[in-house]
Design an enzyme around this catalytic site. Structure first.
Site, PDB file in Angstrom:
ATOM      1  N   HIS A  98       0.805  -1.228   0.000  1.00 16.52           N
ATOM      2  CA  HIS A  98       0.000   0.000   0.000  1.00 16.52           C
ATOM      3  C   HIS A  98       0.836   1.276   0.000  1.00 16.52           C
ATOM      4  O   HIS A  98       0.291   2.373  -0.145  1.00 16.52           O
ATOM      5  CB  HIS A  98      -0.969   0.003   1.192  1.00 16.52           C
ATOM      6  CG  HIS A  98      -2.282   0.639   0.881  1.00 16.52           C
ATOM      7  ND1 HIS A  98      -3.423   0.427   1.625  1.00 16.52           N
ATOM      8  CD2 HIS A  98      -2.661   1.502  -0.099  1.00 16.52           C
ATOM      9  CE1 HIS A  98      -4.434   1.110   1.117  1.00 16.52           C
ATOM     10  NE2 HIS A  98      -3.997   1.781   0.076  1.00 16.52           N
ATOM     11  N   ASP A 121     -10.133  -0.291   3.819  1.00 20.56           N
ATOM     12  CA  ASP A 121      -8.948  -0.903   4.417  1.00 20.56           C
ATOM     13  C   ASP A 121      -9.215  -1.275   5.869  1.00 20.56           C
ATOM     14  O   ASP A 121      -9.960  -0.589   6.565  1.00 20.56           O
ATOM     15  CB  ASP A 121      -7.797   0.123   4.347  1.00 20.56           C
ATOM     16  CG  ASP A 121      -6.419  -0.484   4.505  1.00 20.56           C
ATOM     17  OD1 ASP A 121      -6.300  -1.553   5.127  1.00 20.56           O
ATOM     18  OD2 ASP A 121      -5.441   0.125   4.022  1.00 20.56           O
ATOM     19  N   HIS A 123      -6.865  -1.031   7.955  1.00 21.45           N
ATOM     20  CA  HIS A 123      -5.935  -0.149   8.661  1.00 21.45           C
ATOM     21  C   HIS A 123      -6.124   1.304   8.223  1.00 21.45           C
ATOM     22  O   HIS A 123      -6.646   1.573   7.141  1.00 21.45           O
ATOM     23  CB  HIS A 123      -4.490  -0.586   8.381  1.00 21.45           C
ATOM     24  CG  HIS A 123      -4.242  -2.040   8.639  1.00 21.45           C
ATOM     25  ND1 HIS A 123      -4.407  -3.014   7.657  1.00 21.45           N
ATOM     26  CD2 HIS A 123      -3.873  -2.693   9.762  1.00 21.45           C
ATOM     27  CE1 HIS A 123      -4.140  -4.201   8.178  1.00 21.45           C
ATOM     28  NE2 HIS A 123      -3.813  -4.047   9.442  1.00 21.45           N
ATOM     29  N   ASP A 125      -3.459   3.466   7.931  1.00 21.86           N
ATOM     30  CA  ASP A 125      -2.272   3.881   7.178  1.00 21.86           C
ATOM     31  C   ASP A 125      -1.946   5.347   7.409  1.00 21.86           C
ATOM     32  O   ASP A 125      -1.579   6.080   6.496  1.00 21.86           O
ATOM     33  CB  ASP A 125      -2.445   3.581   5.679  1.00 21.86           C
ATOM     34  CG  ASP A 125      -2.528   2.091   5.401  1.00 21.86           C
ATOM     35  OD1 ASP A 125      -2.094   1.307   6.264  1.00 21.86           O
ATOM     36  OD2 ASP A 125      -3.027   1.703   4.337  1.00 21.86           O
ATOM     37  N   HIS A 138       4.298   1.079   4.171  1.00 25.42           N
ATOM     38  CA  HIS A 138       2.939   0.770   3.709  1.00 25.42           C
ATOM     39  C   HIS A 138       1.884   1.130   4.758  1.00 25.42           C
ATOM     40  O   HIS A 138       0.690   1.146   4.454  1.00 25.42           O
ATOM     41  CB  HIS A 138       2.810  -0.694   3.261  1.00 25.42           C
ATOM     42  CG  HIS A 138       2.685  -1.705   4.367  1.00 25.42           C
ATOM     43  ND1 HIS A 138       2.094  -2.946   4.170  1.00 25.42           N
ATOM     44  CD2 HIS A 138       3.078  -1.685   5.662  1.00 25.42           C
ATOM     45  CE1 HIS A 138       2.115  -3.631   5.318  1.00 25.42           C
ATOM     46  NE2 HIS A 138       2.714  -2.889   6.219  1.00 25.42           N
ATOM     47  N   ASP A 225      -7.503  -1.822  -0.217  1.00 24.84           N
ATOM     48  CA  ASP A 225      -6.571  -2.820   0.277  1.00 24.84           C
ATOM     49  C   ASP A 225      -7.362  -4.111   0.466  1.00 24.84           C
ATOM     50  O   ASP A 225      -8.380  -4.113   1.160  1.00 24.84           O
ATOM     51  CB  ASP A 225      -5.979  -2.339   1.607  1.00 24.84           C
ATOM     52  CG  ASP A 225      -4.856  -3.215   2.125  1.00 24.84           C
ATOM     53  OD1 ASP A 225      -4.933  -4.449   1.934  1.00 24.84           O
ATOM     54  OD2 ASP A 225      -3.921  -2.680   2.749  1.00 24.84           O
ATOM     55  N   ASP A 227      -6.899  -6.441   2.308  1.00 25.76           N
ATOM     56  CA  ASP A 227      -7.063  -6.854   3.703  1.00 25.76           C
ATOM     57  C   ASP A 227      -8.240  -6.150   4.372  1.00 25.76           C
ATOM     58  O   ASP A 227      -8.578  -6.446   5.521  1.00 25.76           O
ATOM     59  CB  ASP A 227      -5.764  -6.700   4.508  1.00 25.76           C
ATOM     60  CG  ASP A 227      -5.403  -5.261   4.866  1.00 25.76           C
ATOM     61  OD1 ASP A 227      -6.278  -4.398   4.939  1.00 25.76           O
ATOM     62  OD2 ASP A 227      -4.200  -5.010   5.103  1.00 25.76           O
ATOM     63  N   GLU A 270      -2.028  -5.006  -2.087  1.00 24.45           N
ATOM     64  CA  GLU A 270      -1.689  -5.978  -1.039  1.00 24.45           C
ATOM     65  C   GLU A 270      -2.116  -7.410  -1.354  1.00 24.45           C
ATOM     66  O   GLU A 270      -2.300  -8.220  -0.449  1.00 24.45           O
ATOM     67  CB  GLU A 270      -2.243  -5.537   0.326  1.00 24.45           C
ATOM     68  CG  GLU A 270      -1.664  -4.233   0.857  1.00 24.45           C
ATOM     69  CD  GLU A 270      -0.240  -4.350   1.408  1.00 24.45           C
ATOM     70  OE1 GLU A 270       0.307  -5.476   1.407  1.00 24.45           O
ATOM     71  OE2 GLU A 270       0.323  -3.325   1.830  1.00 24.45           O
TER      72      GLU A 270
END
Length: 298
Positions: A98, A121, A123, A125, A138, A225, A227, A270
């Site tokens: 990412h 996402d 997360h 980030d 990332h 992302d 994830d 990712e």
């Protein structure tokens, strides 16, 4: 006919787990170009951005891993994304980790006075060198794009910041570091955690997101992302977090974004084939991309 330019970025330097550099190839192998062309779209695969392997001296003491390489690669990506937009094409960027969002946003934001960002996402980030537990870049691209972090990252593309905090919506968050939580509150960034998604439903989340961004932005970038989805649906990611968004509700999200006509650039990142099961995550990515570009059952 809508024109789409695929840009691969086989970058694995923004984090520690090898294999995510094969993500663009895995997504292509899962039939991306054929799927998009079946939607009567003009599709051009521009190939891959060259990944810098420059191991030169870092200018300042820092805990940021592979800093020089990430800077050079993202600057090249910034130039490519900007070129594609200038040609009237939609940049579809395939990662890679990412950290490549730094270059994508640098290239896209210069074409809009107020670029909106949907950050799909697990997360945030939103780390910097001061708050990152790992030093992995990332986990920093959204902070960098806000003008926070190492000056050489922040100034990729020759300007900063790329985006404003009030023009960001994070969807699917369920793993935030302490510094990220503080920054979200300080900057007033709009976040739909999994709690909100479960409580409101994806349809309401996307409707509210579009209402929120459409009033004050010219274009909207989608940074997805894999994830963000639950590991059950997308096992091939480097930082899986249980309790994520389902493949089904993510399809709904992409269909609603498609119907809105507001998305002007996108990246899917990712995908790590080494950690995947029979290319399941790359195939999920292709399905979501197809929905974003208008594929429907009927």
């Amino acid at each position: 006919m809508k024109k789409i330019s695929i840009i691969g970025v086989p970058m694995d330097l923004g984090q520690n787990r090898r294999g995510v550099d094969m993500g663009p190839s895995a997504i292509r192998y899962a039939g991306l170009e054929k799927r998009l062309k079946s939607l009567d779209l003009e599709v051009i695969d521009t190939g891959d951005i060259e990944i810098s392997r420059d191991h030169g001296q870092i200018k300042k003491e820092t805990n940021l891993k592979n800093l020089n390489e990430v800077i050079v690669t993202n600057d090249n990506l910034n130039n490519k994304v900007s070129e594609v937009i200038s040609e009237g094409s939609f940049p579809l960027v395939l990662g890679g980790d990412h950290s490549i969002a730094i270059g994508t946003l640098a290239g896209a934001a210069k074409h809009y006075d107020n670029l909106g960002v949907i950050w799909y996402d697990a997360h945030g980030d939103l780390n910097t060198a001061d708050t990152s537990p790992s030093g992995n870049i990332h986990g920093m691209p959204l902070a960098v794009s806000l003008g926070l972090g190492h000056e050489d990252l922040v100034n990729i593309g020759g300007y900063a910041p790329k985006i404003k905090p009030e023009n960001i919506v994070i969807i699917g968050a369920r793993s935030l570091d302490k510094g990220e939580r503080e920054l979200i509150k300080e900057k007033g960034i709009k976040v739909y955690t999994m709690h909100e998604v479960d409580k409101l439903g994806m349809s309401t989340v996307i409707k509210e997101t579009l209402d929120y961004l459409s009033k004050k932005t010219e274009g909207v970038h989608l940074s997805l992302d894999l994830d963000g989805l639950d590991p059950e649906d997308c096992p091939g990611v480097g930082t899986p977090v249980m309790g994520g968004l389902s493949y089904r509700e993510s399809h709904l999200a992409m269909e609603m974004l498609s119907d809105s006509g507001l998305i002007t650039s996108a990246e899917f990142v990712e995908v790590n084939p080494i950690l995947d099961e029979k290319n399941k995550t790359a195939e999920a990515a292709v399905g979501l991309i197809a929905s974003l570009f208008g594929e429907k059952l009927l």
